[in-house]
Design a protein around this motif. Structure first.
Motif, PDB file in Angstrom:
ATOM      1  N   ARG A  40      13.300 -15.249  15.809  1.00  0.00           N
ATOM      2  CA  ARG A  40      12.655 -14.762  14.584  1.00  0.00           C
ATOM      3  C   ARG A  40      11.982 -13.418  14.873  1.00  0.00           C
ATOM      4  NH1 ARG A  40      12.146 -18.788  10.850  1.00  0.00           N
ATOM      5  NH2 ARG A  40      10.201 -17.998   9.975  1.00  0.00           N
ATOM      6  N   VAL A  41      12.467 -12.378  14.206  1.00  0.00           N
ATOM      7  CA  VAL A  41      11.967 -11.019  14.405  1.00  0.00           C
ATOM      8  C   VAL A  41      11.360 -10.518  13.102  1.00  0.00           C
ATOM      9  CG1 VAL A  41      12.582  -8.635  14.972  1.00  0.00           C
ATOM     10  CG2 VAL A  41      13.682 -10.536  16.194  1.00  0.00           C
ATOM     11  N   MET A  42      10.105 -10.051  13.152  1.00  0.00           N
ATOM     12  CA  MET A  42       9.431  -9.554  11.957  1.00  0.00           C
ATOM     13  C   MET A  42       9.331  -8.029  11.997  1.00  0.00           C
ATOM     14  SD  MET A  42       5.561 -10.281  10.478  1.00  0.00           S
ATOM     15  CE  MET A  42       5.973 -11.898   9.791  1.00  0.00           C
ATOM     16  N   PRO A  43      10.108  -7.314  11.163  1.00  0.00           N
ATOM     17  CA  PRO A  43       9.885  -5.876  10.979  1.00  0.00           C
ATOM     18  C   PRO A  43       8.628  -5.689  10.130  1.00  0.00           C
ATOM     19  CG  PRO A  43      12.141  -6.536  10.387  1.00  0.00           C
ATOM     20  CD  PRO A  43      11.305  -7.777  10.456  1.00  0.00           C
ATOM     21  N   LEU A  44       7.620  -5.008  10.662  1.00  0.00           N
ATOM     22  CA  LEU A  44       6.297  -4.960  10.055  1.00  0.00           C
ATOM     23  C   LEU A  44       5.839  -3.520   9.887  1.00  0.00           C
ATOM     24  CD1 LEU A  44       3.624  -6.382   9.200  1.00  0.00           C
ATOM     25  CD2 LEU A  44       3.033  -6.472  11.642  1.00  0.00           C
ATOM     26  N   GLY A  45       5.368  -3.171   8.681  1.00  0.00           N
ATOM     27  CA  GLY A  45       4.868  -1.818   8.475  1.00  0.00           C
ATOM     28  C   GLY A  45       4.786  -1.443   7.016  1.00  0.00           C
ATOM     29  N   ASP A  46       5.113  -0.175   6.724  1.00  0.00           N
ATOM     30  CA  ASP A  46       5.009   0.362   5.363  1.00  0.00           C
ATOM     31  C   ASP A  46       6.398   0.649   4.801  1.00  0.00           C
ATOM     32  OD1 ASP A  46       5.732   2.736   6.716  1.00  0.00           O
ATOM     33  OD2 ASP A  46       3.630   3.268   7.012  1.00  0.00           O
ATOM     34  N   SER A  47       6.532   1.700   3.993  1.00  0.00           N
ATOM     35  CA  SER A  47       7.817   1.989   3.347  1.00  0.00           C
ATOM     36  C   SER A  47       8.900   2.369   4.337  1.00  0.00           C
ATOM     37  CB  SER A  47       7.641   3.106   2.317  1.00  0.00           C
ATOM     38  OG  SER A  47       7.140   4.282   2.935  1.00  0.00           O
ATOM     39  N   ILE A  48       8.526   2.872   5.509  1.00  0.00           N
ATOM     40  CA  ILE A  48       9.534   3.236   6.506  1.00  0.00           C
ATOM     41  C   ILE A  48      10.172   1.984   7.086  1.00  0.00           C
ATOM     42  CG2 ILE A  48       9.848   4.378   8.748  1.00  0.00           C
ATOM     43  CD1 ILE A  48       7.661   6.368   7.815  1.00  0.00           C
ATOM     44  N   THR A  49       9.449   0.876   7.106  1.00  0.00           N
ATOM     45  CA  THR A  49      10.031  -0.413   7.481  1.00  0.00           C
ATOM     46  C   THR A  49      10.834  -1.004   6.329  1.00  0.00           C
ATOM     47  OG1 THR A  49       8.274  -0.885   9.071  1.00  0.00           O
ATOM     48  CG2 THR A  49       9.472  -2.775   8.177  1.00  0.00           C
ATOM     49  N   GLY A  56      16.792   0.693   5.291  1.00  0.00           N
ATOM     50  CA  GLY A  56      16.129   1.409   6.376  1.00  0.00           C
ATOM     51  C   GLY A  56      16.759   1.160   7.731  1.00  0.00           C
ATOM     52  N   TYR A  57      15.931   1.201   8.772  1.00  0.00           N
ATOM     53  CA  TYR A  57      16.444   0.976  10.125  1.00  0.00           C
ATOM     54  C   TYR A  57      16.952  -0.445  10.303  1.00  0.00           C
ATOM     55  CZ  TYR A  57      12.128  -1.499  11.544  1.00  0.00           C
ATOM     56  OH  TYR A  57      11.098  -2.398  11.662  1.00  0.00           O
ATOM     57  N   ARG A  58      16.492  -1.365   9.432  1.00  0.00           N
ATOM     58  CA  ARG A  58      16.885  -2.764   9.574  1.00  0.00           C
ATOM     59  C   ARG A  58      18.391  -2.959   9.411  1.00  0.00           C
ATOM     60  NH1 ARG A  58      15.311  -5.336   5.409  1.00  0.00           N
ATOM     61  NH2 ARG A  58      14.604  -3.576   4.159  1.00  0.00           N
ATOM     62  N   ILE A 208       8.824  12.735   4.816  1.00  0.00           N
ATOM     63  CA  ILE A 208       8.188  11.502   5.297  1.00  0.00           C
ATOM     64  C   ILE A 208       9.223  10.433   5.651  1.00  0.00           C
ATOM     65  CG2 ILE A 208       6.571   9.641   4.730  1.00  0.00           C
ATOM     66  CD1 ILE A 208       5.280  11.542   2.709  1.00  0.00           C
ATOM     67  N   HIS A 209      10.148  10.180   4.707  1.00  0.00           N
ATOM     68  CA  HIS A 209      11.069   9.058   4.864  1.00  0.00           C
ATOM     69  C   HIS A 209      12.421   9.524   5.407  1.00  0.00           C
ATOM     70  CE1 HIS A 209       8.170   7.831   1.731  1.00  0.00           C
ATOM     71  NE2 HIS A 209       8.234   6.656   2.356  1.00  0.00           N
ATOM     72  N   PRO A 210      12.983   8.813   6.370  1.00  0.00           N
ATOM     73  CA  PRO A 210      14.276   9.208   6.927  1.00  0.00           C
ATOM     74  C   PRO A 210      15.429   9.010   5.952  1.00  0.00           C
ATOM     75  CG  PRO A 210      13.073   7.771   8.445  1.00  0.00           C
ATOM     76  CD  PRO A 210      12.378   7.702   7.114  1.00  0.00           C
ATOM     77  N   ASN A 211      16.480   9.806   6.172  1.00  0.00           N
ATOM     78  CA  ASN A 211      17.761   9.537   5.523  1.00  0.00           C
ATOM     79  C   ASN A 211      18.525   8.539   6.390  1.00  0.00           C
ATOM     80  OD1 ASN A 211      18.620  11.056   7.715  1.00  0.00           O
ATOM     81  ND2 ASN A 211      19.016  12.917   6.498  1.00  0.00           N
ATOM     82  N   ALA A 212      19.789   8.296   6.047  1.00  0.00           N
ATOM     83  CA  ALA A 212      20.559   7.297   6.787  1.00  0.00           C
ATOM     84  C   ALA A 212      20.667   7.646   8.263  1.00  0.00           C
ATOM     85  CB  ALA A 212      21.954   7.155   6.171  1.00  0.00           C
TER      86      ALA A 212
END
Length: 339
Positions: A40-49, A56-58, A208-212
């Motif tokens: 069980r992996v929790m990606p945790l954060g704000d809009s970048i998560t 996103g990176y997920r 602020i936010h990454p592209n693909a």
């Protein structure tokens, strides 16, 4: 002459005696072998998560983990990403600050019980009312996470660039790294991940936010970090091998850093020697090693010293090294083969 009832009874008995259960399988232990649960992996954060509609990176991280045969389950109260994305759960909240995550994290951890946590937070604090206090708030957040989930591996990343606040971001990142390393040195399962240099400003369309492309680079950084910590994604000893290798950075300075690798034998049989292959990103090269013999650059091969090659079941050994280079201090994937 037999009665019809006796004939029917004989037929039924024959059927019962010859019938075989279709689902039975040899099971000397008498109980079914349990299937291992996904990590069980929790990606945790704000809009970048959260990553918007792209995942996103997920998206790329999940693909990398599946391609590597890792049985991982992203967990969290939020669900976002393209419908084709196999695993869309996470705990990324657009616009949230460190304090907002701090106020909710205990409930999330209790509800979802993650084995591994990926934390990228602080971006919204950089243009808030108190960016200078953000490292202190992050430190308190990580302490709260490790207190609630002491057995979880907590990967904490430097935040990626902000086009219009680069100096503030750099100051925050520089402040949090020693705080996090101090927690690791105190025995907490905290790991520093350096995402800042991986994502160029050119990959941030709004600053602020990454592209693909930017999210794919973040995914690669997370993936390398996860692979470097045995167990964080359900790591098993490499095929043909009998040992594991866990690297970490123990100190850094301009132009180089010091690292340590723990070699462990998780099997029930002793090994007489080991060989570790260690990836050093960011252009570093090993200039000194103790507790082993090193060769190669980029990916370094280290074999045991005469005194630390034999490892009994459950035993471990360490070797240390100094790496030279101008890039940020970091260690990548490490694999181990025993003999």
């Amino acid at each position: 002459m037999s009665s019809p009832l006796k004939v029917l009874s004989g037929v039924l008995a024959a059927v019962l005696l010859t019938a075989q259960p279709v689902s039975a399988a040899p099971n000397p232990g008498g109980t079914a072998a349990p299937l291992a649960a996904p990590v069980r992996v929790m990606p945790l954060g704000d809009s970048i998560t959260q990553g918007g509609s792209s995942g996103g990176y997920r998206l790329d991280l999940g693909a990398k983990l599946r391609s590597a045969g890792r049985d991982v389950d992203f967990v969290g109260s939020a669900v976002d990403g393209p419908s084709s994305m196999p695993d869309r759960d996470h705990e990324g909240h657009p616009g949230w600050t460190i304090a907002q995550v701090d106020a909710n994290v205990v409930n999330w951890l209790r509800t979802h019980a993650p084995r591994t946590i990926l934390l990228h937070i602080g971006t919204n604090d950089m243009y808030g009312s108190d960016p200078a206090g953000a490292p202190r708030r992050l430190s308190a957040l990580v302490d709260k996470i490790t207190a609630q989930a002491p057995s979880a591996d907590v990967f904490v990343s430097t935040i990626i660039p902000i086009r219009f606040a680069d100096a503030t971001v750099r100051g925050y990142n520089a402040a949090i790294v020693p705080l996090l390393r101090a927690k690791a040195a105190a025995g907490k399962r905290v790991h520093v991940v350096d995402a800042y240099p991986a994502v160029p400003v050119s990959d941030l369309p709004d600053g602020i936010h990454p592209n693909a492309a930017g999210y794919a680079k973040m995914a690669a950084v997370w993936y390398d970090a996860l692979r470097s910590v045995p167990g964080s994604i359900g790591d098993q000893p490499q095929p043909g091998g009998t040992c594991t290798a866990a690297p970490r950075v123990t100190g850094s300075w301009g132009g180089g850093f010091q690292g340590e690798v723990t070699v462990a034998n998780p099997t029930a049989s002793a090994i007489t020697g080991w060989t570790v292959r260690l990836a050093l990103p960011n252009g570093h090269a090993v200039s000194q090693v103790w507790g082993g013999t090193a060769s190669g650059t980029g990916t370094v091969t280290v074999t045991n010293a005469p005194y630390n090659g034999a490892l009994g079941p459950g035993a471990s050994a360490t070797f240390g090294f100094i790496a030279s280079g101008s890039g940020a201090a970091a260690v990548g994937t490490a694999t181990c083969t025993g003999s």
